[in-house]
Each structure stands twice: as structure tokens, then as C-alpha cells.
Design an enzyme around this catalytic site. Structure first.
Site, PDB file in Angstrom:
ATOM      1  N   GLY A  30      -3.344   7.836  -3.903  1.00  0.00           N
ATOM      2  CA  GLY A  30      -3.103   7.154  -2.638  1.00  0.00           C
ATOM      3  C   GLY A  30      -4.335   6.427  -2.137  1.00  0.00           C
ATOM      4  N   MET A  31      -4.102   5.250  -1.548  1.00  0.00           N
ATOM      5  CA  MET A  31      -5.172   4.477  -0.926  1.00  0.00           C
ATOM      6  C   MET A  31      -4.691   4.084   0.462  1.00  0.00           C
ATOM      7  SD  MET A  31      -7.880   3.841  -3.044  1.00  0.00           S
ATOM      8  CE  MET A  31      -8.558   2.239  -2.631  1.00  0.00           C
ATOM      9  N   GLY A  32      -5.032   4.878   1.467  1.00  0.00           N
ATOM     10  CA  GLY A  32      -4.592   4.617   2.827  1.00  0.00           C
ATOM     11  C   GLY A  32      -5.622   3.826   3.605  1.00  0.00           C
ATOM     12  N   TYR A  34      -7.498   4.848   5.934  1.00  0.00           N
ATOM     13  CA  TYR A  34      -8.713   5.604   6.223  1.00  0.00           C
ATOM     14  C   TYR A  34      -9.154   6.504   5.080  1.00  0.00           C
ATOM     15  CZ  TYR A  34      -8.493   4.156  11.097  1.00  0.00           C
ATOM     16  OH  TYR A  34      -8.490   3.402  12.246  1.00  0.00           O
ATOM     17  N   GLY A  35      -8.272   6.745   4.118  1.00  0.00           N
ATOM     18  CA  GLY A  35      -8.639   7.694   3.088  1.00  0.00           C
ATOM     19  C   GLY A  35      -8.189   7.305   1.690  1.00  0.00           C
ATOM     20  N   LYS A  52      -9.038  14.562  -0.733  1.00  0.00           N
ATOM     21  CA  LYS A  52      -8.929  13.386   0.138  1.00  0.00           C
ATOM     22  C   LYS A  52     -10.313  12.987   0.615  1.00  0.00           C
ATOM     23  CE  LYS A  52      -6.387  11.737   4.210  1.00  0.00           C
ATOM     24  NZ  LYS A  52      -5.372  12.121   5.244  1.00  0.00           N
ATOM     25  N   ASP A 146       3.135  10.909  12.257  1.00  0.00           N
ATOM     26  CA  ASP A 146       3.315   9.921  11.185  1.00  0.00           C
ATOM     27  C   ASP A 146       4.418  10.369  10.227  1.00  0.00           C
ATOM     28  OD1 ASP A 146       2.723   7.500   9.951  1.00  0.00           O
ATOM     29  OD2 ASP A 146       1.132   8.329   8.717  1.00  0.00           O
TER      30      ASP A 146
END
Length: 259
Positions: A30-32, A34-35, A52, A146
Site C-alpha cells: 500500500g502507498m497511502g 501518509y504511509g 507501516k 475511514d
């Protein structure tokens, strides 16, 4: 320039990299905003886990207290459908959290990559599992904040809620703030239910229409969704939602066949 800076600064670690001499990176999952999250292997326990990392570009000018909040919230929870926090540390100037790896499929992939379909009754029954988890959170004075389909995992027909990056403790909040945060979660449940219902929708026209016209659903289901979305008088607690959902399911023809 900002995007270029992030491109160079936020490059994820490559497979086989050893974070803090303990967590071997297997792949990025995952590439969010903020993280960055990695599927990793704990070299001490030999178990898989999720690591994370806060994006390095956020460390310089942003308030990163949200990571501490996320760690504190996860550490306070003990539920089989929520990943447990195992570690929180700094390494090479970066901040990391380590938690359970839920080996399943997130609902977004289930709907849009695997094309799973849910009819009305199945959608309502599916929502019950998510409501049980949200009820646990609210009972412990936590708002997830969320509850989107990418943050709900499915494993062996069981739901799991992940990504507590926007979670908020309701302790020391005013009554009005608490109600607004709770209703935000309830609104997300309505949005979640619409995604499930639309999975079996077959458009008959190219003209855009509101969901109330596109979906062929029971009036009780429509009323339930409108309350979740606060189109009509909204719910004030997850317990009201659960009771109303059970009543709604009982009105759907052949509802006993799904149990």
C-alpha cells in the site's frame, strides 16, 4: 516541485531490505497519502506482519502526531477482526508501526477486480459483520473515521477492519464532537452498503440518475440507507443502526434463506 520531491524522498524499501535488523520486506502492499505499508517477515518470530512507515516527505513539515495516536488506539484494542499492534519504533530517521497481517482480499478488489456480486439481502447481511466491529470501537470510545471499502478485508467469509490512520479517541470530546464523529462512521456504513448494492446493478440507461432511482430495493432498505446518510433523520448510535438493520432484514422476502 512538490510531487518531484515526494517521488525521490518517498521511495519504498525494496524486497529483502531488513528494517531495524528485524523486519524483512517482502513487497509493498500500500502507498497511502501518509504511509507506505509493507508485507514483511519478522526474523525473530518467523511470522508475516505488516510494517507501516510514515512517508519521509511528511516528517519534515507535517505534524506526525497522528502516527502516535494510531499506535495508541491499536494498542488499546483487542478484537479478533482488528489487527493487533506489535511494535512502534524509529529507524534511520523514519517512524514505523508493526501489526498483524490479515491474509485476505479487501472489499474494493473483491468488487472491482473479482467482480463479486451481492444481492439486496446478501448486502444487508454482509453489513452486519461490519456493524459488529464498529459497535466494539464505539463501545471503547473510538471512531474509525475511514470505513471505506479498501479498509475492509474479507477472509474466510469474515470481515476485518484495517487502517486506523484517521481513527480518533472520543474521550475528552464534547457531546457534539462525539456525535459528529459517530455519525461520520454511520455515514460511511451507508456509503459502504451502496457499494455492495451497486455490485449487482445493471444499468438500463446512459443517463445519470440518483441511487434511489437506479437501485431496485425494498422501501425499508431505502429508508435505512437514507437514515445512515442523514438524508432523513439520522441515527445517533451504532446500536440504533444494528436494531434497525435487523428489522430491515426481516422485511426482505426470503430473508431466512440467508441464515
Amino acid at each position: 516541485m512538490k510531487h518531484l520531491y515526494r517521488f525521490f524522498v518517498d521511495r519504498p524499501y525494496k524486497p529483502q531490505f531488513l528494517i531495524a535488523n528485524q523486519y524483512e520486506v517482502k513487497r509493498v502492499i500500500g502507498m497511502g497519502s501518509y504511509g507506505i505499508t509493507y508485507l514483511s517477515k519478522n526474523k525473530k518470530t518467523r511470522e508475516r506482519c505488516v510494517v507501516k512507515q510514515i512517508r519521509p516527505s511528511k516528517l519534515k513539515n507535517s505534524n506526525t502526531s497522528f502516527y502516535q495516536v494510531e499506535a495508541e488506539i491499536l494498542a488499546s484494542l483487542d478484537h479478533v477482526r482488528i489487527p493487533k499492534l506489535h511494535d512502534a519504533f524509529h529507524f534511520n530517521g523514519n517512524q514505523f508501526l508493526v501489526m498483524d497481517y490479515i491474509e485476505g482480499v479487501n472489499l474494493e478488489d473483491l468488487l472491482f477486480d473479482q467482480y463479486n456480486r451481492f444481492n439486496e439481502l446478501e448486502s444487508l447481511e454482509f453489513l452486519k459483520g461490519l456493524i459488529d466491529i464498529v459497535a466494539y470501537l464505539h463501545m471503547h470510545e473510538i471512531s474509525h473515521g475511514d470505513l471505506r471499502i479498501p479498509n475492509v478485508m474479507v477472509k474466510n467469509a469474515q470481515l476485518y477492519v484495517i487502517d486506523f490512520g484517521l481513527a480518533v479517541s472520543l474521550k475528552n470530546k464534547s457531546d457534539q464532537e462525539t456525535l459528529e464523529l459517530i455519525q461520520k462512521d454511520l455515514y460511511d456504513l451507508g456509503d459502504f452498503l451502496l457499494f455492495l448494492l451497486y455490485s449487482s446493478y445493471e444499468p438500463t440507461s446512459r443517463k445519470d440518475r440518483p441511487w434511489t432511482e437506479e437501485l431496485s430495493i425494498h422501501p425499508a432498505t431505502e429508508h435505512f440507507i437514507k437514515q445512515l446518510l442523514q438524508i432523513e433523520t439520522g441515527f445517533k448510535s451504532i446500536y440504533q443502526v444494528r436494531d434497525h438493520l435487523n428489522k430491515t432484514i426481516s422485511t426482505i422476502p426470503n430473508h431466512k434463506t440467508s441464515t
